[in-house]
Write a protein that holds these residues in place. Structure first.
Motif, PDB file in Angstrom:
ATOM      1  N   GLU A 153     115.083 -63.417  11.997  1.00  0.00           N
ATOM      2  CA  GLU A 153     115.372 -63.811  13.374  1.00  0.00           C
ATOM      3  C   GLU A 153     114.349 -64.771  13.946  1.00  0.00           C
ATOM      4  OE1 GLU A 153     116.102 -61.821  17.733  1.00  0.00           O
ATOM      5  OE2 GLU A 153     116.695 -60.720  15.951  1.00  0.00           O
ATOM      6  N   GLY A 154     113.073 -64.512  13.718  1.00  0.00           N
ATOM      7  CA  GLY A 154     112.105 -65.374  14.371  1.00  0.00           C
ATOM      8  C   GLY A 154     110.733 -65.322  13.757  1.00  0.00           C
ATOM      9  N   LEU A 155     109.922 -66.314  14.161  1.00  0.00           N
ATOM     10  CA  LEU A 155     108.527 -66.418  13.772  1.00  0.00           C
ATOM     11  C   LEU A 155     107.812 -67.112  14.918  1.00  0.00           C
ATOM     12  CD1 LEU A 155     106.346 -66.284  11.387  1.00  0.00           C
ATOM     13  CD2 LEU A 155     106.975 -68.652  10.992  1.00  0.00           C
ATOM     14  N   VAL A 156     106.705 -66.540  15.371  1.00  0.00           N
ATOM     15  CA  VAL A 156     105.923 -67.132  16.461  1.00  0.00           C
ATOM     16  C   VAL A 156     104.442 -67.012  16.138  1.00  0.00           C
ATOM     17  CG1 VAL A 156     107.636 -66.713  18.282  1.00  0.00           C
ATOM     18  CG2 VAL A 156     105.895 -64.992  17.806  1.00  0.00           C
ATOM     19  N   PHE A 157     103.669 -67.959  16.671  1.00  0.00           N
ATOM     20  CA  PHE A 157     102.217 -67.865  16.579  1.00  0.00           C
ATOM     21  C   PHE A 157     101.780 -66.744  17.502  1.00  0.00           C
ATOM     22  CE2 PHE A 157      98.058 -69.016  18.413  1.00  0.00           C
ATOM     23  CZ  PHE A 157      97.297 -68.868  17.268  1.00  0.00           C
ATOM     24  N   ASP A 158     100.915 -65.865  16.995  1.00  0.00           N
ATOM     25  CA  ASP A 158     100.413 -64.744  17.792  1.00  0.00           C
ATOM     26  C   ASP A 158      99.019 -65.065  18.327  1.00  0.00           C
ATOM     27  OD1 ASP A 158      99.958 -62.268  18.958  1.00  0.00           O
ATOM     28  OD2 ASP A 158      99.773 -61.188  17.061  1.00  0.00           O
ATOM     29  N   ARG A 159      98.050 -65.222  17.428  1.00  0.00           N
ATOM     30  CA  ARG A 159      96.690 -65.478  17.884  1.00  0.00           C
ATOM     31  C   ARG A 159      95.793 -65.821  16.692  1.00  0.00           C
ATOM     32  NH1 ARG A 159      97.106 -59.621  18.380  1.00  0.00           N
ATOM     33  NH2 ARG A 159      95.716 -58.608  16.884  1.00  0.00           N
ATOM     34  N   VAL A 160      94.599 -66.303  17.041  1.00  0.00           N
ATOM     35  CA  VAL A 160      93.544 -66.448  16.049  1.00  0.00           C
ATOM     36  C   VAL A 160      92.916 -65.075  15.906  1.00  0.00           C
ATOM     37  CG1 VAL A 160      91.326 -67.521  15.530  1.00  0.00           C
ATOM     38  CG2 VAL A 160      93.128 -68.874  16.611  1.00  0.00           C
ATOM     39  N   ASP A 161      92.837 -64.604  14.675  1.00  0.00           N
ATOM     40  CA  ASP A 161      92.314 -63.270  14.394  1.00  0.00           C
ATOM     41  C   ASP A 161      91.149 -63.426  13.426  1.00  0.00           C
ATOM     42  OD1 ASP A 161      92.015 -60.541  14.228  1.00  0.00           O
ATOM     43  OD2 ASP A 161      93.901 -60.178  13.166  1.00  0.00           O
TER      44      ASP A 161
END
Length: 176
Positions: free
Chosen positions: A128-136
């Motif tokens: 369904e989807g893919l999004v940038f979350d954060r720098v970890d």
């Protein structure tokens, strides 16, 4: 009172008793509803194309993250319980450095996550989807999902990309 009058009185009383006993009782257990016909399956359903561009600062450098989702006709369609078919998606993740050079380009399909999917999501789900979350820390963290189409059921997946462009993934846990 004569026998005929007594007999008439008994018959009238018996008739009245029968009428009271034969009276229909309302039954509150009966529920009247109309039969709802299931919608007939239409042609295969595809999600809309989606594109997201994000500026990222990571390890002292600037990057542009481009995520592009399109329907993927080359993969098998899946069906829901009503027989409606759904076209799966292909998602392309492109990471470009500030100078325009390519750091990473990766295409994801549902099969990219097959090691994380149970039979239900493998057979009935779509990417369904893919999004940038954060720098970890030293990684870029992305959130992906494989879902059962037109439901609230999905499997959340976390994707990590390291400085060398290596990719690892896992099923998201609740504390993340």
């Amino acid at each position: 009172m004569t026998n005929l009058n007594k007999m008439t009185a008994v018959l009238v009383a018996a008739s009245a008793l029968l009428l009271v006993q034969c009276k229909e009782k309302k039954n509150s257990d009966i529920i009247i509803t109309q039969k709802v016909e299931k919608p007939r399956p239409q042609g295969p359903v595809a999600m809309q194309d989606y594109r997201q561009n994000t500026q990222i600062q990571w390890q002292g450098a600037d990057y542009v993250c481009d995520i592009h989702r399109t329907a993927c006709d080359s993969t098998e369609t899946v069906k829901n319980e009503d027989g409606q078919q759904f076209i799966d998606n292909r998602i392309t993740l492109t990471l470009t450095r500030a100078d325009g050079t390519l750091f990473l380009k990766k295409e994801f399909v549902k099969g990219s996550f097959s090691s994380l999917l149970d039979n239900n999501f493998q057979n009935n789900g779509i990417l369904e989807g893919l999004v940038f979350d954060r720098v970890d820390g030293a990684h870029l963290r992305f959130a992906a999902s494989v879902s059962l189409p037109q439901t609230d059921e999905y499997l959340p997946i976390v994707i990590f990309i390291n400085r060398q462009g290596g990719i690892s993934m896992e099923v998201a846990t609740e504390e993340e």
